[in-house]
Design a protein around this motif. Sequence first.
Motif, PDB file in Angstrom:
ATOM      1  N   GLN A   1      13.749   4.964 -36.059  1.00 20.75           N
ATOM      2  CA  GLN A   1      15.136   4.870 -35.133  1.00 20.75           C
ATOM      3  C   GLN A   1      15.766   6.283 -35.165  1.00 20.75           C
TER       4      GLN A   1
ATOM      5  N   ARG B   1       5.519  13.549 -32.128  1.00 24.18           N
ATOM      6  CA  ARG B   1       6.632  14.255 -32.632  1.00 24.18           C
ATOM      7  C   ARG B   1       6.585  15.659 -32.791  1.00 24.18           C
ATOM      8  N   ARG B   2       5.295  16.276 -33.277  1.00 21.86           N
ATOM      9  CA  ARG B   2       5.194  17.361 -33.812  1.00 21.86           C
ATOM     10  C   ARG B   2       4.126  17.967 -33.202  1.00 21.86           C
TER      11      ARG B   2
ATOM     12  N   GLY C   1       5.735  14.438 -40.332  1.00 22.02           N
ATOM     13  CA  GLY C   1       6.311  14.296 -39.406  1.00 22.02           C
ATOM     14  C   GLY C   1       7.176  13.161 -39.143  1.00 22.02           C
ATOM     15  N   SER C   2       7.706  12.393 -40.377  1.00 20.06           N
ATOM     16  CA  SER C   2       8.103  11.158 -40.383  1.00 20.06           C
ATOM     17  C   SER C   2       9.784  11.664 -40.406  1.00 20.06           C
ATOM     18  N   GLY C   3      10.176  12.668 -40.463  1.00 20.24           N
ATOM     19  CA  GLY C   3      11.690  13.147 -40.458  1.00 20.24           C
ATOM     20  C   GLY C   3      12.084  13.416 -41.872  1.00 20.24           C
ATOM     21  N   LYS C   4      11.541  13.855 -42.858  1.00 17.87           N
ATOM     22  CA  LYS C   4      12.294  13.946 -44.004  1.00 17.87           C
ATOM     23  C   LYS C   4      13.081  15.252 -44.337  1.00 17.87           C
ATOM     24  N   SER C   5      12.552  16.488 -43.820  1.00 18.53           N
ATOM     25  CA  SER C   5      13.193  17.550 -43.650  1.00 18.53           C
ATOM     26  C   SER C   5      14.559  17.444 -42.744  1.00 18.53           C
ATOM     27  N   THR C   6      14.334  16.787 -41.687  1.00 12.00           N
ATOM     28  CA  THR C   6      15.607  16.581 -40.675  1.00 12.00           C
ATOM     29  C   THR C   6      16.577  15.705 -41.617  1.00 12.00           C
TER      30      THR C   6
END
Length: 208
Positions: free
Chosen positions: A187, A146-147, A15-20
Amino acid sequence: MSDRGFFISLEGIDGSGKSTLKEGLMKEMGQTHPVVGIREPGGTIVSEKIRDMLLDARNSGIMGRTEALLYAAARSQVVEEVVRPALGRGKIVIADRFMDSTVAYQGYGRGLDLQLLIDLNRICTGGLYPDLTLYLDIDPLKAYRRRLHEQPDRLEQEGLEFQVRVRAGYLKLAATEPRIHQLDASQNQQQLLDEALRLIYAGLEIGE
Ligand SMILES: Nc1ncnc2c1ncn2[C@@H]1O[C@H](COP(=O)(O)OP(=O)(O)OP(=O)(O)O)[C@@H](O)[C@H]1O
Ligand SMILES: [Mg+2]
């Protein structure tokens, strides 16, 4: 850009945002560069089958070392079938997770021997390591929130304490490996994308 291409990996806890970020990078860089994206485990028919096995919530009996070997097998296949040929054709490859996930999750998260995992990474990649790794650092609680709406898979059922250990592992790796650049993943998406692009273009030495 050299004719060898450029290999980027994205790392971070769940959920750290890698895929995004990967999506954003592919869209942005795809306009000017030949870009190939892979996700780990996965990216080939065989590797996706291994992924299904690893993420299946019913496979709760998979042992730590078995898990590490399954990841390594999936990685070995995608390196030979996709990554190496793409780099050979001068493409930019963006991997959603790669070898550092093994050390962070199986090593720091599960407590497997770090040297064994480092050896395993060398074997399954044939010594092909990323040119640049972006580590998305975030507080596990923030990432978890977030998830909340998503269904947890097998690995995600392990809870916050596991993610805290994995994060500590990533922080150690980022502090010791010059290849790894740490980004503040809390961020907003645009700021994160801009920072990532700056680092990548600096790495590519083509300027902005
Ligand atoms: N910079 C950001 N700020 C706020 N929310 C974000 C940001 N980046 C991603 N998100 C959201 O957080 C959630 C998790 O993001 P994402 O799926 O990209 O993480 P991930 O690192 O790929 O997770 P996993 O390891 O489980 O695949 C998604 O709902 C996404 O829309
Ligand atoms: Mg993802």
